[in-house]
Design an enzyme around this catalytic site. Structure first.
Site, short mmCIF file in Angstrom:
data_model
loop_
_atom_site.label_atom_id
_atom_site.label_comp_id
_atom_site.label_asym_id
_atom_site.label_seq_id
_atom_site.Cartn_x
_atom_site.Cartn_y
_atom_site.Cartn_z
NE ARG A 237 -4.21 -1.30 -0.27
CZ ARG A 237 -4.28 -2.27 -1.16
NH1 ARG A 237 -3.21 -2.56 -1.88
NH2 ARG A 237 -5.38 -2.96 -1.34
CD GLU A 266 -2.41 3.74 -5.87
OE1 GLU A 266 -3.45 3.12 -6.21
OE2 GLU A 266 -1.43 3.17 -5.38
CG HIS A 285 -2.51 -0.23 -7.37
ND1 HIS A 285 -2.99 0.46 -6.27
CD2 HIS A 285 -2.49 -1.54 -7.00
CE1 HIS A 285 -3.25 -0.40 -5.30
NE2 HIS A 285 -2.95 -1.62 -5.72
#
Length: 325
Positions: A237, A266, A285
């Site tokens: 994370r 993000e 991601h």
């Protein structure tokens, strides 16, 4: 009449058919207030919720008094208020098993790309550097037989350790909440404190969920402990790593480089210096982003929802105490 569930992400037709065998399925675009207002009656009666990317909090749960099972199609659940779900006697389920091997693949790819300067070399060839200045080819660093430190020895951590140890002859040290017998037996991993790991590892690989305890676990003091030749890899994370501290460490060459699949915010903003520093490899991601894995995650999410509402789910439950409530 079949019980109602809300689907807030696209699912393959065969998986939707599995749901419609058991439920009335109502598909919505998102969980925004405008959507909830538009479909108020449906949210009021829905006993199940399946999808990813939406925020499930007290405000939403107040609009869903019948909710019993919330199935997130992901391993992480940062956007879900677990305590609120428990208060409302609704279980939260996730899909960690489906993405283990794929995320470990992506992390090993980041190790290789960051160490061997793969993205930069790709651009060097494509922009003519090989022809115009071959003598300026920058050297990289080896991966094989180096020491990998893994912070967070869960499913993904162990899968990464197997790749590194068996595939590249790497020595494995790790930190976790408790010793991991399988890792010690299968890859001869050695337990270390975070401080010991940071000072010894050539590759520091972070595979942690985001909690109050892990927020900014890697910050200025930790980068000061790392080798100048070390590479940080983060695919857990984003906020586990203090990005401001990481940028400062990269610019000051306190560490060799970084490979990142997750970020504090993000999508990563274009103004971030992480987008311009040459010693950083950035991915959007996509640790689990393969056709096979994304299907498997959706399949597991559907199965979790069905079994959860049948009262027979025995795994992938984040808040089992909600069952007692």
């Amino acid at each position: 009449m079949k019980p109602t569930i809300i689907q807030f992400m696209p699912l393959p037709d065969d998986l939707v058919s599995k749901l419609t065998d058991h439920f009335e399925v109502i598909e919505v675009d998102n969980l925004d207030q405008e959507t909830v207002d538009k479909h108020n009656e449906v949210f009021q009666r829905a006993v199940g919720l399946i999808g990813s990317g939406g925020k499930v909090n007290e405000a939403l749960l107040a609009r869903m008094p019948a909710l019993k099972v919330c199935s997130t199609v992901s391993a992480g659940y940062d956007s879900y208020d677990v305590q609120a779900l428990t208060r409302h006697a609704a279980i939260l389920t996730n899909t960690p098993g489906a993405l283990t091997e794929t995320v470990a693949d992506a992390m090993m790819a980041l190790v290789l790309c960051a160490a061997r300067n793969i993205p930069a070399m790709d651009q060097w060839v494509k922009t003519g550097g090989w022809h115009t200045a071959p003598e300026q080819l920058p050297l990289a660093i080896d991966v094989h037989h180096k020491k990998m430190g893994i912070i967070g020895m869960g499913r993904i951590g162990l899968a990464l350790a197997k790749r590194a140890h068996h595939g590249f002859g790497m020595e494995i040290i790790y930190n976790a909440r408790k010793p991991h017998k399988n890792a010690e037996q299968e890859v001869n991993a050695h337990y270390a404190s975070v401080d010991e790991l940071l000072t010894q590892a050539d590759f520091v690989c972070v595979v942690l969920p985001l909690t109050d305890e892990t927020h900014h676990l890697i910050s200025h003091a930790q980068f000061d402990q790392m080798k100048e030749s070390a590479i940080l890899i983060n695919a857990g994370r984003g906020p586990v790593v203090d990005e401001e501290a990481l940028i400062a460490a990269l610019k000051a060459k306190k560490i060799y480089g970084a490979g990142l699949d997750v970020f504090e915010k993000e999508p990563l903003v274009g103004s971030s210096e992480l987008t311009t520093l040459p010693n950083v490899v950035t991915l959007p991601h996509i640790g689990s982003a393969t056709h096979e894995t994304r299907y498997a995650m959706k399949r597991d999410g559907v199965q979790n929802l069905i079994l959860g509402l049948q009262g027979s789910l025995t795994e992938n439950i984040i808040n089992p105490e909600a069952l007692k409530a």
